[in-house]
Design an enzyme around this catalytic site. Sequence first.
Site, mmCIF file in Angstrom:
data_model
loop_
_atom_site.group_PDB
_atom_site.id
_atom_site.type_symbol
_atom_site.label_atom_id
_atom_site.label_comp_id
_atom_site.label_asym_id
_atom_site.label_seq_id
_atom_site.Cartn_x
_atom_site.Cartn_y
_atom_site.Cartn_z
ATOM 1 C CB CYS A 373 -0.985 -0.031 1.167
ATOM 2 S SG CYS A 373 -2.395 1.090 0.964
ATOM 3 C CG HIS A 498 -3.616 -3.761 2.898
ATOM 4 N ND1 HIS A 498 -2.697 -3.322 3.830
ATOM 5 C CD2 HIS A 498 -4.162 -2.647 2.355
ATOM 6 C CE1 HIS A 498 -2.694 -1.995 3.856
ATOM 7 N NE2 HIS A 498 -3.581 -1.559 2.964
ATOM 8 C CD GLU A 500 -1.451 -6.579 4.976
ATOM 9 O OE1 GLU A 500 -1.659 -5.425 5.393
ATOM 10 O OE2 GLU A 500 -1.013 -6.823 3.836
#
Length: 529
Positions: A373, A498, A500
Amino acid sequence: MVTGGVVSSIGKGITAASIGRILRSYGVDVTAIKIDPYLNWDSGTLNPYQHGEVFVTEDGMETDLDLGHYERFLDVNLSGKSNITTGKVYSSVIDHERKGDYLGSCVQIIPHITNKIKDMVRKIARESQAEVVLVEVGGTVGDIESQPFLEALRQLRNEEGHDNVMFVHVTYVPYLKAAGEFKTKPTQHSTKELRSTGIIPDMIICRSELPIDQALKNKIAHFCDVEPKAVISTPDVESIYEVPLIINQEKVGEYILNRIKIDACDQDLNEWEHVVESLKQDSYQVSIGIIGKYVELEDAYMSIRESLKHAAAHLGIKVNIEWIQAEDTIDEEKISHLDSLLIPGGFGERGISGKLDAVQYSLQNKVPLFGICLGMQCMVIEFARQKGFEGAHSTEFNKETSYPVIDLMEEQKKIKNMGGTMRLGSYPCKVKEGTMAHEAYGQDEVSERHRHRFELNNDYRDVLKEKGLIISGTSPDDFLVEMIELKDHPWFLGCQFHPEFKSRPNKAHPIFVSFLRATLENHKQKSGK
């Protein structure tokens, strides 16, 4: 229903997620709800220092980080509706009142607020079609703001029936070294406080530094009016993923299934046991520096930390994370010993200079770098500066920059409010063949979760490509840049999304795995192995 007592941050979320994992191992379909009693509508504008990371769901809701635990432990994608806040409840009730839906009634906490809470819980249960719905109540029993939620859940137990609602109370049992013994009084008082709301716990899970013995369990059972076998010891463990195995040894799953009268398959926790064993492998230990501005609180980057662990377990290595404050000067002396660098997402100008220093170091020393990001945006900014665009920047930090390589999306320029105004949730990404990204994913199109306002400015897209920047991922219409990388670098990859948020302990995210492979390769070269 999972409540907590004695102290906050006791581990209700991990406990609830672990119970869910155990029930899943019996073949039971499980979903989860996190109740947050704060007045914010969602977690989007909360300070990470106070509340940890903001977790983003597939449907674009900014939620409490415990939903991340639920998704990782249960291996499911939860709806944003699974995070119920006081703000959402009151907003909905007031909206109904303004429309005249209450027919002139005096709108009150009971029954209007409590009815809305029950409606929200039931709606998630109905839409998910799950056999079991885990409901975690944030905060600590006795908090003023949680009282309407506890009252609603008390009513829910009566309305749904004893066999369909079970309460689990998580408490802390301190060990006093000076006295050489555990103290049960905090648990007794916490349970008494819960009972004063009309809720009688069916199970008490005792958090402690060390395991508690049967005599102590019997004492807690006696004073708190639960069965001895429903008092569960949950001592500190090295990894949160061990918790399901620890409480499973105490037959938590069997007790719950019998209590709520669910017929289940034979238990199979083999996959989870394998995950835990994988996390313990450490044939190589690599060091990764995370350059962020909330590094004093690791929970601010919870999903990134866990994703690195998942990828390390997948590769059979151990990852050592060093947290580096982005506000400090990032020089060679501070990071030269590291095997790779990672720049996470964030907002605001604070710490930008340190993140740009890290990108510069990676470019000059060919050290693997992963930007997520804002991290990707810093990679673009520093790359542009290195290629002659002196003073290139993002208009988030410098509206007068001569080279706004990062800028707002046009539709965002008209929005003034802070909350819920970003590109949020899951969007498709087209992955370019012949790139590191494509090699990692092994797919032409993927879906990833976003949380941002600013984008790579398309006015500079072609000229940056001419200078060597590879655009390895875009939106399907090729309008928005999703991933960038470099060819003449061992591993230099940034993504606007993102990744994750989609990593699982049993399904490590492919980009994190690719990054860890490059990290391991750099470690071997540095150590001469």
